[in-house]
Design an enzyme around this catalytic site. Structure first.
Site, PDB file in Angstrom:
ATOM      1  N   SER A 111      -0.369  51.964-110.686  1.00 34.71           N
ATOM      2  CA  SER A 111       0.299  50.794-110.094  1.00 34.71           C
ATOM      3  C   SER A 111       0.612  49.766-111.180  1.00 34.71           C
ATOM      4  O   SER A 111      -0.101  49.685-112.185  1.00 34.71           O
ATOM      5  CB  SER A 111      -0.638  50.157-109.059  1.00 34.71           C
ATOM      6  OG  SER A 111      -0.086  48.957-108.567  1.00 34.71           O
ATOM      7  N   HIS A 119      -5.809  39.590-109.444  1.00 34.35           N
ATOM      8  CA  HIS A 119      -4.599  39.957-108.715  1.00 34.35           C
ATOM      9  C   HIS A 119      -4.978  40.155-107.253  1.00 34.35           C
ATOM     10  O   HIS A 119      -6.038  40.727-106.969  1.00 34.35           O
ATOM     11  CB  HIS A 119      -4.008  41.261-109.286  1.00 34.35           C
ATOM     12  CG  HIS A 119      -2.651  41.576-108.748  1.00 34.35           C
ATOM     13  ND1 HIS A 119      -2.452  42.101-107.495  1.00 34.35           N
ATOM     14  CD2 HIS A 119      -1.418  41.427-109.291  1.00 34.35           C
ATOM     15  CE1 HIS A 119      -1.154  42.265-107.286  1.00 34.35           C
ATOM     16  NE2 HIS A 119      -0.502  41.862-108.363  1.00 34.35           N
ATOM     17  N   LYS A 131      -8.273  51.830-110.728  1.00 32.77           N
ATOM     18  CA  LYS A 131      -7.101  52.568-111.239  1.00 32.77           C
ATOM     19  C   LYS A 131      -7.013  52.431-112.764  1.00 32.77           C
ATOM     20  O   LYS A 131      -6.700  53.383-113.461  1.00 32.77           O
ATOM     21  CB  LYS A 131      -5.812  52.039-110.592  1.00 32.77           C
ATOM     22  CG  LYS A 131      -5.575  52.535-109.163  1.00 32.77           C
ATOM     23  CD  LYS A 131      -4.223  52.051-108.669  1.00 32.77           C
ATOM     24  CE  LYS A 131      -3.976  52.364-107.211  1.00 32.77           C
ATOM     25  NZ  LYS A 131      -3.875  53.776-106.903  1.00 32.77           N
TER      26      LYS A 131
HETATM   27  N1  LIG Z   1       1.756  51.098-101.483  1.00 30.71           N
HETATM   28  C1  LIG Z   1       2.293  50.541-102.546  1.00 30.71           C
HETATM   29  O1  LIG Z   1       3.188  49.675-102.463  1.00 30.71           O
HETATM   30  C2  LIG Z   1       1.843  50.995-103.910  1.00 30.71           C
HETATM   31  C3  LIG Z   1       2.343  50.334-105.029  1.00 30.71           C
HETATM   32  C4  LIG Z   1       2.000  50.818-106.295  1.00 30.71           C
HETATM   33  C5  LIG Z   1       1.163  51.926-106.431  1.00 30.71           C
HETATM   34  N2  LIG Z   1       0.663  52.533-105.317  1.00 30.71           N
HETATM   35  C6  LIG Z   1      -0.177  53.729-105.513  1.00 30.71           C
HETATM   36  O2  LIG Z   1       0.682  54.859-105.554  1.00 30.71           O
HETATM   37  C7  LIG Z   1      -0.024  56.026-105.115  1.00 30.71           C
HETATM   38  C8  LIG Z   1       0.751  56.707-103.999  1.00 30.71           C
HETATM   39  O3  LIG Z   1       0.864  55.792-102.913  1.00 30.71           O
HETATM   40  P1  LIG Z   1       1.349  56.276-101.458  1.00 30.71           P
HETATM   41  O4  LIG Z   1       1.448  55.048-100.614  1.00 30.71           O
HETATM   42  O5  LIG Z   1       2.512  57.161-101.580  1.00 30.71           O
HETATM   43  O6  LIG Z   1       0.072  57.141-101.028  1.00 30.71           O
HETATM   44  P2  LIG Z   1      -0.419  57.574 -99.569  1.00 30.71           P
HETATM   45  O7  LIG Z   1       0.741  57.853 -98.682  1.00 30.71           O
HETATM   46  O8  LIG Z   1      -1.467  56.608 -99.094  1.00 30.71           O
HETATM   47  O9  LIG Z   1      -1.118  58.979 -99.908  1.00 30.71           O
HETATM   48  C9  LIG Z   1      -2.337  59.065-100.553  1.00 30.71           C
HETATM   49  C10 LIG Z   1      -2.681  60.523-100.662  1.00 30.71           C
HETATM   50  O10 LIG Z   1      -3.975  60.637-101.255  1.00 30.71           O
HETATM   51  C11 LIG Z   1      -4.680  61.624-100.536  1.00 30.71           C
HETATM   52  N3  LIG Z   1      -6.123  61.462-100.665  1.00 30.71           N
HETATM   53  C12 LIG Z   1      -6.878  60.371-100.347  1.00 30.71           C
HETATM   54  N4  LIG Z   1      -8.178  60.628-100.585  1.00 30.71           N
HETATM   55  C13 LIG Z   1      -8.230  61.909-101.054  1.00 30.71           C
HETATM   56  C14 LIG Z   1      -9.284  62.753-101.459  1.00 30.71           C
HETATM   57  N5  LIG Z   1     -10.564  62.340-101.438  1.00 30.71           N
HETATM   58  N6  LIG Z   1      -8.988  64.017-101.894  1.00 30.71           N
HETATM   59  C15 LIG Z   1      -7.710  64.450-101.907  1.00 30.71           C
HETATM   60  N7  LIG Z   1      -6.658  63.697-101.531  1.00 30.71           N
HETATM   61  C16 LIG Z   1      -6.929  62.434-101.102  1.00 30.71           C
HETATM   62  C17 LIG Z   1      -4.225  61.445 -99.095  1.00 30.71           C
HETATM   63  O11 LIG Z   1      -4.537  62.600 -98.353  1.00 30.71           O
HETATM   64  P3  LIG Z   1      -4.316  62.673 -96.753  1.00 30.71           P
HETATM   65  O12 LIG Z   1      -2.831  62.902 -96.581  1.00 30.71           O
HETATM   66  O13 LIG Z   1      -5.155  63.845 -96.371  1.00 30.71           O
HETATM   67  O14 LIG Z   1      -4.784  61.362 -96.196  1.00 30.71           O
HETATM   68  C18 LIG Z   1      -2.740  61.259 -99.317  1.00 30.71           C
HETATM   69  O15 LIG Z   1      -2.116  62.517 -99.451  1.00 30.71           O
HETATM   70  C19 LIG Z   1      -1.401  55.540-104.686  1.00 30.71           C
HETATM   71  O16 LIG Z   1      -2.300  55.703-105.775  1.00 30.71           O
HETATM   72  C20 LIG Z   1      -1.171  54.051-104.423  1.00 30.71           C
HETATM   73  O17 LIG Z   1      -2.357  53.296-104.573  1.00 30.71           O
HETATM   74  C21 LIG Z   1       0.996  52.097-104.052  1.00 30.71           C
END
Ligand SMILES: NC(=O)c1ccc[n+]([C@@H]2O[C@H](COP(=O)([O-])OP(=O)(O)OC[C@H]3O[C@@H](n4cnc5c(N)ncnc54)[C@H](OP(=O)(O)O)[C@@H]3O)[C@@H](O)[C@H]2O)c1
Length: 219
Positions: A111, A119, A131
């Protein structure tokens, strides 16, 4: 090349999988729920049921993969250990397994702002702190890596151009998950993406540039 995708059923992970499949790169997807994965992911993807918290299972899960893309992330919850476990311990487990299998390239989605302790996102159980520690663990692992730090993620794609900058130079902005997926997949074959942290957002006023130029422009 065979790509292992962790977090493959997530909103970004599924787009990474689809992008790899579109480029005819074989995919092995780590998923927690096989039925959910079948309903989301393209049919020609190998599914491996598993969890990044189960360290001992990950070497087998990696199978014959040659590169790893990790887009896991803790979901917002009341469990204060969630981000520590998933975003740090889980990623470290995957990095260790990748080292054991001599994986050629490890792409990690983190991120923007991971270096900023004060933050607002750290109100979610210090997620940026964990992270950042995962990023440092990957950098010290000896693996070839690309760390992709996106801004706020959006499900809707658009025609905005990607802006890519060096670590700790962007602190706001957003980007469609589809563009994050493309950056992650481009990083696998772009020599100037190796061993770099790239920060990405998308803006309508930005001039579109080829990915080679974008990665090469990052220190
Ligand atoms: N949201 C934002 O605006 C934002 C901004 C910057 C960066 N990010 C980061 O970018 C990344 C992707 O974000 P996203 O929103 O696309 O993610 P997301 O839809 O929340 O998906 C997260 C994935 O991680 C998997 N997961 C969680 N715990 C796990 C475990 N113990 N073992 C294996 N898999 C696991 C989940 O599995 P399940 O499908 O089984 O739940 C899901 O497939 C994340 O690291 C997030 O923090 C997010």
């Amino acid at each position: 090349m065979k790509a292992f995708v962790a977090g493959a059923t997530g909103e970004t992970g599924r787009r990474i999988v689809t992008e790899l499949v579109a480029r005819n790169i074989p995919v092995r997807a780590l998923v927690r729920d096989i039925d959910k994965a079948r309903s989301i992911l393209p049919p020609n993807v190998e599914l491996v049921q598993g969890d990044v918290l189960e360290a001992a299972t990950l070497a087998t899960a990696l199978g014959d993969s040659t590169v790893v893309l990790c887009a896991t992330g803790a979901k917002p919850s009341l469990d204060p250990t969630g981000p520590y476990k998933v975003d740090l311990e889980g990623t470290k487990n995957l990095i260790d397994a990748a080292k054991g299998k001599e994986i050629e390239h490890f792409v990690l989605v983190t991120s923007l702002c991971t270096s900023q302790f004060f933050h607002p996102l750290n109100l979610f159980w210090l997620i940026l702190v964990w992270k950042k520690q995962a990023e440092e663990y990957l950098q010290k692992s000896g693996l070839t890596y690309t760390i992709v730090r996106p801004g706020g993620l959006k499900n809707e794609d658009n025609s905005d151009a990607v802006i890519m900058q060096s670590a700790d130079t962007l602190s706001e902005g957003s980007i469609p998950r589809q563009k994050v997926a493309i950056v992650c997949v481009e990083a696998l074959t772009e020599p100037s993406a190796r061993n770099k942290i790239v920060e990405i957002v998308a803006k309508p006023e930005a001039a579109p540039k080829p990915f080679g130029e974008l990665f090469a422009g990052v220190a």
